[in-house]
Design an enzyme around this catalytic site. Structure first.
Site, PDB file in Angstrom:
ATOM      1  N   GLY A  33       1.479  -9.481  67.130  1.00 38.20           N
ATOM      2  CA  GLY A  33       1.048  -8.401  66.260  1.00 38.20           C
ATOM      3  C   GLY A  33       1.138  -8.819  64.810  1.00 38.20           C
ATOM      4  CG  ASP A  85       5.972  -3.418  63.448  1.00 36.29           C
ATOM      5  OD1 ASP A  85       6.341  -2.829  64.479  1.00 36.29           O
ATOM      6  OD2 ASP A  85       6.688  -3.549  62.429  1.00 36.29           O
ATOM      7  CE1 TYR A  91       9.603  -2.201  57.534  1.00 42.23           C
ATOM      8  CE2 TYR A  91       7.500  -2.369  58.664  1.00 42.23           C
ATOM      9  CZ  TYR A  91       8.868  -2.517  58.659  1.00 42.23           C
ATOM     10  OH  TYR A  91       9.501  -2.994  59.777  1.00 42.23           O
ATOM     11  CE  LYS A 135       9.365  -0.875  63.191  1.00 40.15           C
ATOM     12  NZ  LYS A 135       8.159  -1.167  62.418  1.00 40.15           N
ATOM     13  CG  HIS A 182      13.135   1.228  61.301  1.00 44.61           C
ATOM     14  ND1 HIS A 182      12.287   1.244  60.215  1.00 44.61           N
ATOM     15  CD2 HIS A 182      13.348  -0.092  61.552  1.00 44.61           C
ATOM     16  CE1 HIS A 182      12.014   0.018  59.838  1.00 44.61           C
ATOM     17  NE2 HIS A 182      12.650  -0.816  60.627  1.00 44.61           N
ATOM     18  CG  ASN A 208      17.074  -3.164  63.537  1.00 38.79           C
ATOM     19  OD1 ASN A 208      17.071  -4.383  63.455  1.00 38.79           O
ATOM     20  ND2 ASN A 208      16.202  -2.405  62.880  1.00 38.79           N
ATOM     21  CG  ASN A 216       1.052 -16.971  62.106  1.00 33.28           C
ATOM     22  OD1 ASN A 216       1.373 -18.159  62.154  1.00 33.28           O
ATOM     23  ND2 ASN A 216       1.423 -16.179  61.105  1.00 33.28           N
TER      24      ASN A 216
END
Length: 324
Positions: A19, A46, A51, A80, A113, A165, A282
């Protein structure tokens, strides 16, 4: 669209193994880079409210969908629940804000998150103790929040739910109390922080792992300097001799080797780049393979080095759920 391997969630929904990560990309940068990523063939994007670029992302997604360049059902969009919204009564507000910002009627994957939360911001600002420690909400109830996420799956606003996390103990808590099992766990994972035990636990429980910072995170240095004035040495994963040797033999880049190693473990990865060439590289992981010896050579490189330690939140080590 690029030829990208798909991973299948426990609910049958599929997600591209590679992604596009959008962390810390300012609006104009993310607009340009997301256009490049979509042109290169990325369909798994994502996102996260923290962000600070979901509106910019939403503008580009709308342009692509309205212009007929991509169908909504061909996109896989993750966002998230932010730490400051880590309470059941805050889920709806935060989810609907992300949907509005992203110009979407649903998200494909919605994650908690972090396993910790903050009290509601005062005047939009995070609260601090007199000694400089962040004020943490010590009452965060993972199970109660999870039950609220399940409601929004039923309402059609979320296709799949997961966590980010979380450690094994915390994932287990969700599994023990879930009606809808977690589809995915997003964690820091790279060659120097391989998280083997947690990955195997997730595989045993049919949870797809997604690796963030799969190539390291030089951006964390700039971020830490900005908010804490702390210096941090971040290892150069692309310069590891063994990785470079495999890349030379196969005629690939070190980044491609590191990402291929992750995908070959059955783990997704969300590398970030704003460079058109690296974006394509990538994604170009499926015309070559790593040998068993290559995989073994990379496996022994694990050093247990976590880059994103979350210790920029001073006092987080006092949280009852620490370490995360």
């Amino acid at each position: 669209m690029a030829n990208v391997e798909l991973l299948t969630f426990n609910n049958g929904i599929k997600m591209a193994a590679i992604g596009y990560g959008t962390w810390r990309a300012p609006d104009e940068e993310i607009k340009r880079a997301l256009n490049l990523a979509l042109e290169a063939g990325y369909r798994h994007i994502d996102c996260a409210p923290v962000y600070l670029n979901e509106k910019a992302i939403g503008k580009i997604l709308k342009e692509w969908i309205d212009g007929g360049k991509v169908k909504r059902e061909d996109l896989f969009i993750t966002t998230k629940l932010p730490a400051f919204g880590n309470r059941p009564e805050s889920v709806e507000k935060n989810l609907k804000k992300s949907l509005a910002d992203l110009n979407l009627s649903y998200v494909d994957l919605y994650l908690m998150h972090t396993p910790f939360g903050f009290p509601k911001p005062i005047d939009g600002q995070m609260a601090f103790h007199p000694n400089g420690d962040v004020v943490l909400d010590l009452t965060t109830d993972h199970v109660a929040i999870w039950k609220k996420l399940e409601e929004f799956v039923g309402a059609g606003l979320i296709k799949s739910i997961g966590i980010s996390n979380f450690n094994q103990r915390q994932v287990h808590r969700i599994l023990d109390n879930a009606t809808i099992k977690p589809a995915s766990l997003q964690i820091e994972l790279h060659v120097y922080f391989q998280q083997t035990e947690l990955v195997e636990f997730c595989k045993a429980n049919n949870i797809i792992v997604t690796a963030y910072s799969p190539l390291g995170s030089k951006g964390i240095v700039e971020f830490l300097l900005k908010i804490t004035s702390k210096q941090r040495n971040v290892p150069d994963l692309l310069g590891i001799p063994e990785v470079k040797a495999i890349a030379t033999r196969l005629g690939k880049t070190p980044a491609q080797i590191l990402l291929k190693w992750i995908v070959k473990r059955g783990v997704a990865a969300i590398p970030k780049s704003t460079n058109a060439g690296r974006l394509r590289e990538n994604l170009a992981l499926f015309d070559f393979d790593l040998t068993t010896e290559d995989m073994k050579m990379i496996k022994v490189l694990d050093k247990g080095i976590r880059i994103c330690t979350l210790d920029f939140f001073q006092g987080i080590d006092k949280h009852p759920e620490f370490p995360f």
